[in-house]
Design an enzyme around this catalytic site. Structure first.
Site, PDB file in Angstrom:
ATOM      1  N   SER A   4      36.272  40.698  -8.725  1.00 51.06           N
ATOM      2  CA  SER A   4      35.580  41.908  -8.265  1.00 51.06           C
ATOM      3  C   SER A   4      35.107  42.736  -9.440  1.00 51.06           C
ATOM      4  O   SER A   4      34.155  43.498  -9.313  1.00 51.06           O
ATOM      5  CB  SER A   4      36.520  42.813  -7.478  1.00 51.06           C
ATOM      6  OG  SER A   4      37.141  42.137  -6.465  1.00 51.06           O
ATOM      7  N   HIS A  63      31.245  36.209  -5.029  1.00 55.61           N
ATOM      8  CA  HIS A  63      32.085  37.359  -4.672  1.00 55.61           C
ATOM      9  C   HIS A  63      32.055  37.614  -3.167  1.00 55.61           C
ATOM     10  O   HIS A  63      31.079  38.142  -2.627  1.00 55.61           O
ATOM     11  CB  HIS A  63      31.611  38.605  -5.446  1.00 55.61           C
ATOM     12  CG  HIS A  63      32.489  39.794  -5.266  1.00 55.61           C
ATOM     13  ND1 HIS A  63      32.023  41.086  -5.241  1.00 55.61           N
ATOM     14  CD2 HIS A  63      33.834  39.894  -5.112  1.00 55.61           C
ATOM     15  CE1 HIS A  63      33.036  41.921  -5.062  1.00 55.61           C
ATOM     16  NE2 HIS A  63      34.141  41.222  -4.984  1.00 55.61           N
ATOM     17  N   GLU A 114      28.145  38.173  -2.866  1.00 60.85           N
ATOM     18  CA  GLU A 114      27.348  38.419  -4.070  1.00 60.85           C
ATOM     19  C   GLU A 114      27.403  37.158  -4.929  1.00 60.85           C
ATOM     20  O   GLU A 114      28.492  36.738  -5.336  1.00 60.85           O
ATOM     21  CB  GLU A 114      27.906  39.621  -4.839  1.00 60.85           C
ATOM     22  CG  GLU A 114      27.697  40.955  -4.117  1.00 60.85           C
ATOM     23  CD  GLU A 114      28.300  42.166  -4.839  1.00 60.85           C
ATOM     24  OE1 GLU A 114      27.758  43.273  -4.710  1.00 60.85           O
ATOM     25  OE2 GLU A 114      29.330  42.007  -5.536  1.00 60.85           O
ATOM     26  N   ASN A 124      30.129  47.490  -5.623  1.00 58.92           N
ATOM     27  CA  ASN A 124      31.126  48.359  -6.247  1.00 58.92           C
ATOM     28  C   ASN A 124      30.526  49.309  -7.274  1.00 58.92           C
ATOM     29  O   ASN A 124      31.191  50.227  -7.738  1.00 58.92           O
ATOM     30  CB  ASN A 124      32.243  47.526  -6.881  1.00 58.92           C
ATOM     31  CG  ASN A 124      33.230  47.048  -5.822  1.00 58.92           C
ATOM     32  OD1 ASN A 124      33.356  47.671  -4.769  1.00 58.92           O
ATOM     33  ND2 ASN A 124      33.894  45.941  -6.088  1.00 58.92           N
TER      34      ASN A 124
END
Ligand SMILES: NC(=O)c1ccc[n+]([C@@H]2O[C@H](COP(=O)([O-])OP(=O)(O)OC[C@H]3O[C@@H](n4cnc5c(N)ncnc54)[C@H](O)[C@@H]3O)[C@@H](O)[C@H]2O)c1
Length: 503
Positions: free
Chosen positions: A123, A144, A156, A194
């Site tokens: 992550s 991801h 991702e 994120n």
């Protein structure tokens, strides 16, 4: 390049929460899946657990019993790296530690054969760093998934500096064949989701720290006016304050402590106190106590309303006022308006300036309205007025929004209010990710809609509101609060110059 054929074996390294979810997805897509964990017995337990979950899916008719059985039979726990030989794809979902991952990839490169694509579910670590020093970093990329991997559609596909285009294309096509929605991005801190999601939490924490209002009111405004599925306080309580603050801190560190990503001291002190959220019984909320949002009591509708700023988001509100038979005057930019508070109220959408600053340019007290996703359907909205506004003006503002059927929260005269500043920052962060070459506009929007359930992608939001509004909001916040945190990147300035004023 097409998706990996479903007959080709997939390896999963690390059989915890994410590894198990990813193994389930690959097995359901038809691949033989081998699951490896460093701790004895974990891979076996994980495979058993997936079998039970598949059986539950079949019991709930979310998969046929045959499909669940066949997927279960494709899963095998293995004991050593050598058992992954012949895999076409390996997904590493071991502990989030660069040294561990580097060592794992060096071993995988030797054990898996030349043809395997090697991916990491990290992550927060750099895919480029993980692949560094390998003989063939071109076949390494990020894949991801989001938690829970069998449920959430977004993946991702992360390009490290050396990842080959062919590998990235195979991964994108494979993710699609697995029923996922892949987006492509470069290995930069936080990837897309994120990174672009940071202001959603940060703006709310900042408003709370400044004493503007309480968590439950901020949550309610972002849900009921902003259209977000969960407010930032309830959401971080669910995620875990420790997990959420660790992501914030790691992205901030990775961006050389850029003030735009600065962690919240309030959140960090919550973590230090062990108030981690639902899992510890107490975070911003306690499990059994959830106060209602601050809501203004009923006020009479004013005799007239002037809405300053036609052709913008407030048009939906004007339609509601008209339907409620409140006399309303609308203008695109109505210059000085002569109106006594007893006769009515002047309403304007927040543009980042305080109500005091806007009123100083007007001949009547201006009541600012916070942004809403859709003023036709919003159920609550915040307003503000100058600190020294006549009480009748505030009451007229409350009354007119109530007449249109909205619950109203009256906030202190804070720049950019709540939804306005939050959405402007999310749009700015989305645009910045595009301008920095992290991902395409479409992929940024898809990632935020699917990865964190935003009601609208940041780029689409900026396009609709007008990038000029976004820039003005940030410029005003920079002037009122913090020039470094609300700095307008050059790319955003250019969008504002060329992108017009929105719909
Ligand atoms: N949990 C999430 O919400 C989430 C979401 C997306 C990505 N991730 C990432 O996925 C990865 C795994 O996270 P998780 O939440 O599943 O962790 P977890 O702690 O549930 O599982 C990690 C597993 O890896 C095993 N492991 C550790 N070192 C290993 C090694 N050298 N070889 C083989 N196995 C090893 C552990 O025994 C454990 O079973 C991390 O990189 C994390 O950042 C997590």
């Amino acid at each position: 390049m097409a998706a990996l054929d479903h007959t080709i074996p997939v390896g999963v390294v690390g059989a915890g929460t994410m590894g198990a979810g990813i193994a389930q997805v690959a097995a359901m897509a038809g691949h033989p899946v081998r699951v490896l964990d460093a701790l004895p017995g974990v891979a076996e337990r994980s495979v058993d657990g997936i079998g039970q979950r598949l059986a539950k899916l079949a019991a709930k008719d979310r998969a046929t019993a045959g499909a669940a059985d066949r997927a279960g039979a494709r899963l095998a726990a293995v004991r050593s790296m050598a058992d992954l030989a012949g895999s076409g794809l390996v997904v590493e979902a071991a502990v989030e530690d660069l040294a561990v991952k580097r060592e794992l990839f060096a071993e995988l490169e030797k054990a898996c054969g030349d043809r395997a694509i090697l991916t990491t579910n990290t992550s927060s670590l750099s895919v480029t760093d993980i692949a560094e020093g390998l003989v063939e970093p071109a076949r390494v990329a990020g894949l991801h998934f989001f938690n829970p991997a069998p449920v959430l559609a977004l993946v991702e596909v992360v390009a490290g500096a050396a990842s080959s285009e062919a590998v990235l294309r195979t991964l994108t096509d494979t993710a699609r064949a697995w029923g996922k929605t892949p987006v492509r991005c470069a290995s930069t801190p936080g990837f897309i989701v994120n990174r672009v999601a940071r202001p959603y939490y940060a703006e709310a924490f900042r408003l709370l720290e400044a004493g503007v209002t309480d968590p439950s009111t901020l949550d309610a405004l972002l849900r009921e006016a902003g259209g977000f599925r969960m407010g930032p306080f309830e959401l971080t309580d669910l995620i875990g304050q420790d997990v959420n603050s660790a992501v914030t801190r790691s992205v901030w560190e990775a961006f050389d402590r850029d003030p735009r990503f600065e962690p919240s001291t309030l959140q960090e002190s919550l973590v230090a106190d062990g108030r981690l959220g639902s899992k510890s019984g107490r975070g911003f909320y306690t499990t059994d106590e959830r106060p209602g949002p601050a809501t203004a009591p009923a006020a009479s509708p004013p005799r007239g309303v002037v809405v300053n700023g036609a052709g913008g988001p407030l048009d939906g509100f004007v339609r509601r006022l008209a339907a409620a038979r409140v006399p309303v005057t609308v203008g695109r930019d109505l210059g000085p308006v002569r109106l006594h508070p007893a006769d009515g109220v002047v309403i304007r959408l927040t543009d980042g300036r305080t109500a005091a600053a806007v009123t100083a340019e007007s001949t009547a007290t201006v009541v600012l309205v916070d942004l809403a996703l859709d003023f036709e359907t919003a159920t609550r909205v915040a307003i503000s007025a100058p600190d020294d506004a006549p009480p009748a003006a505030v009451e007229a503002g409350v009354g007119c929004l109530q007449a249109a059927g909205l619950a109203v929260t009256v906030l202190p005269d804070v720049a950019g209010l709540v939804v306005g500043r939050t959405v402007a920052m999310i749009a700015a962060f989305g645009a910045d990710a595009v301008d920095a070459g992290v991902a395409s506009e479409d992929d940024v929007d898809t990632a935020m809609r699917l990865g964190v359930n935003y009601p609208r992608g940041p780029i689409e939001w900026g396009d609709r509101l007008g990038w000029r509004w976004v820039r003005e909001m940030l410029d005003a916040l920079a002037a009122a609060e913090d020039p470094r945190r609300y700095r307008v990147p050059d790319g955003l300035r250019e969008r504002a110059d060329h992108g017009g004023s929105g719909a």
